[in-house]
Design an enzyme around this catalytic site. Structure first.
Site, PDB file in Angstrom:
ATOM      1  CB  CYS A 182      39.719  45.038  28.978  1.00 31.26           C
ATOM      2  SG  CYS A 182      40.140  43.785  30.404  1.00 31.26           S
ATOM      3  CE  LYS A 231      40.522  48.062  30.326  1.00 31.46           C
ATOM      4  NZ  LYS A 231      41.644  48.253  31.784  1.00 31.46           N
ATOM      5  CG  HIS A 268      38.213  51.617  35.376  1.00 30.59           C
ATOM      6  ND1 HIS A 268      40.138  52.170  35.432  1.00 30.59           N
ATOM      7  CD2 HIS A 268      37.524  52.919  35.820  1.00 30.59           C
ATOM      8  CE1 HIS A 268      39.911  53.506  35.121  1.00 30.59           C
ATOM      9  NE2 HIS A 268      38.569  54.242  35.557  1.00 30.59           N
ATOM     10  CG  HIS A 269      40.083  43.376  34.045  1.00 27.35           C
ATOM     11  ND1 HIS A 269      38.752  43.013  33.544  1.00 27.35           N
ATOM     12  CD2 HIS A 269      40.563  42.816  35.049  1.00 27.35           C
ATOM     13  CE1 HIS A 269      39.081  41.590  33.843  1.00 27.35           C
ATOM     14  NE2 HIS A 269      39.612  41.695  35.166  1.00 27.35           N
ATOM     15  CB  CYS A 270      36.776  44.302  38.829  1.00 29.29           C
ATOM     16  SG  CYS A 270      37.048  43.895  40.511  1.00 29.29           S
ATOM     17  CB  SER A 271      42.183  42.018  39.723  1.00 25.13           C
ATOM     18  OG  SER A 271      42.004  42.709  41.118  1.00 25.13           O
ATOM     19  CG  HIS A 284      35.790  44.137  44.759  1.00 27.38           C
ATOM     20  ND1 HIS A 284      34.548  43.735  43.613  1.00 27.38           N
ATOM     21  CD2 HIS A 284      36.119  43.665  46.084  1.00 27.38           C
ATOM     22  CE1 HIS A 284      34.290  42.563  44.559  1.00 27.38           C
ATOM     23  NE2 HIS A 284      34.855  42.254  45.676  1.00 27.38           N
ATOM     24  CB  CYS A 285      32.822  47.484  48.444  1.00 27.33           C
ATOM     25  SG  CYS A 285      32.167  47.498  49.826  1.00 27.33           S
TER      26      CYS A 285
END
Length: 368
Positions: free
Chosen positions: A125, A132, A137-140, A152-153
């Site tokens: 990342c 990683k 995973h990377h959340c924008s 992402h909720c």
């Protein structure tokens, strides 16, 4: 800088709008059910007591699990996955991807990493400047790397991942039970009020019907809202139950993780029962409570690749010359944690015995 800072603040505020909407709907449903239905509409004391007790039990569990899903911070990789200062400086100076990958391979040599990118490169990342871990995973939206990220909720304004996936599942389950109970108990009064409205229009309202008060509007809308949310949440909950049984995240469903022997959508699956324990823990008495009981640390996971026969892997590598570039990749052999070892013990043994040898060698558990 100032406009950018204001924009970020506005985005953070707007991100809470879906949560505020759900909170308002839940608060209104509490008032409509407890006050308008149980207090003002239902005449039987026994019926009131039973309805209120069961309602508050489901309401507390629903709010508890929803709150834990919202306010549990997403788990992030530990410091061991960050590049050292020297490696980071060298990585940034290099312009060739091959040289950068060599630096990452050297740094990841002793890390518990078994997956790569689709091009067989180390998953790195650039935003967080770390290697990683598997399933990370990377959340924008959160701008962080999340361990075992599912999605992402916006309805919880949070990332659903390793730290709160159990809470998210319980939130869906208790919201289903909450909506189902409300809709089922309100149905008879919904029918009576609906009949009252039509008969009043025809001026043929019998005396034994419910009184024409403002409670009827709350009861009518309460049934519609509960039924609507139940139908919409049911499909989502069913989908995530399927994911748990397969030990996959939403991301892995659309993009299978790549191991040394290629993409494998079932690479982390140990069988339905063990997959369930990985999320909910070993002690069943805590399964229905929104407290953290998931196994592992979120950085390492038992995989079918790790426990396959090494000789089989060697033969597989020889039979796939097109994938020989990954042979130079140094995969670690760090021992699994105690909780992960428990997942591999018991009914589903990964040993080659008797007629089950072919099934074990293929990496599949008998509990599939």
């Amino acid at each position: 800088m100032a406009p950018s800072h204001v924009l970020k603040c506005c985005q953070k505020v707007l991100a809470w709008v879906p949560v505020a909407f759900i909170a308002l709907v839940v608060a209104w449903s509490y008032y409509a059910y407890v006050v308008e239905l149980c207090v003002f509409t239902i005449s039987s004391t026994a019926e009131k007591v039973v309805y209120l007790v069961v309602f508050h039990l489901s309401f507390v569990m629903f709010v508890w699990s929803y709150g834990k899903t919202i306010f549990t911070s997403p788990a992030t990789p530990s410091n061991e996955f960050c590049l050292s200062k020297a490696d980071k400086e060298q990585y940034e100076k290099e312009e060739r991807p091959e040289s950068q990958q060599e630096i990452l391979r050297r740094a990841a040599k002793d890390l518990p990493i078994y997956t790569t990118t689709a091009s067989r490169a180390i998953r790195y990342c650039d935003r967080c400047q770390l290697i990683k871990p598997d399933r990370c995973h990377h959340c924008s939206a959160c701008d962080i790397c999340v361990l075992k990220m599912d999605h992402h909720c916006p309805w919880v304004n949070n990332c659903v991942g390793f730290s709160n996936y159990k809470f998210f599942l319980l939130f869906l389950m208790y919201s289903l039970l909450y909506c189902l109970f409300v809709a089922a108990t309100v149905l008879q009064y919904f029918i009576k009020f609906w009949t009252l409205c039509h008969r009043k229009a025809a001026e043929n309202c019998p005396k034994n019907e419910l009184p024409d008060t403002h409670a009827k509007f709350h009861v009518l809308f309460l049934f519609f809202v509960a039924a609507m949310f139940f139908i919409s949440i049911l499909s989502l909950f069913s989908y995530h139950c399927w994911l748990v049984g397969k030990n996959r995240s939403t991301i892995e469903t659309f993009r299978a993780p790549t191991f040394r022997n290629g993409p494998d959508k079932n690479g982390f699956s140990l069988g339905c029962s063990k997959n369930l324990r990985e999320v909910f823990g070993d002690e069943k008495k805590y399964w229905l409570l929104p407290i953290f009981t998931s196994l592992g640390d979120g950085c390492t996971f038992p995989t079918r690749l790790v426990i396959m026969d090494p000789e089989q892997l060697a033969v597989s590598s020889q039979n796939e010359p097109a994938k020989s570039s990954v042979a130079n990749q140094s995969f670690p052999t760090r021992p699994l944690s105690e909780s992960q070892n428990r997942l591999l013990a018991g009914d589903c043994q990964w040993v080659e015995t008797g007629p089950e040898e072919e099934n074990v060698k293929s990496g599949f558990c008998n509990t599939f």
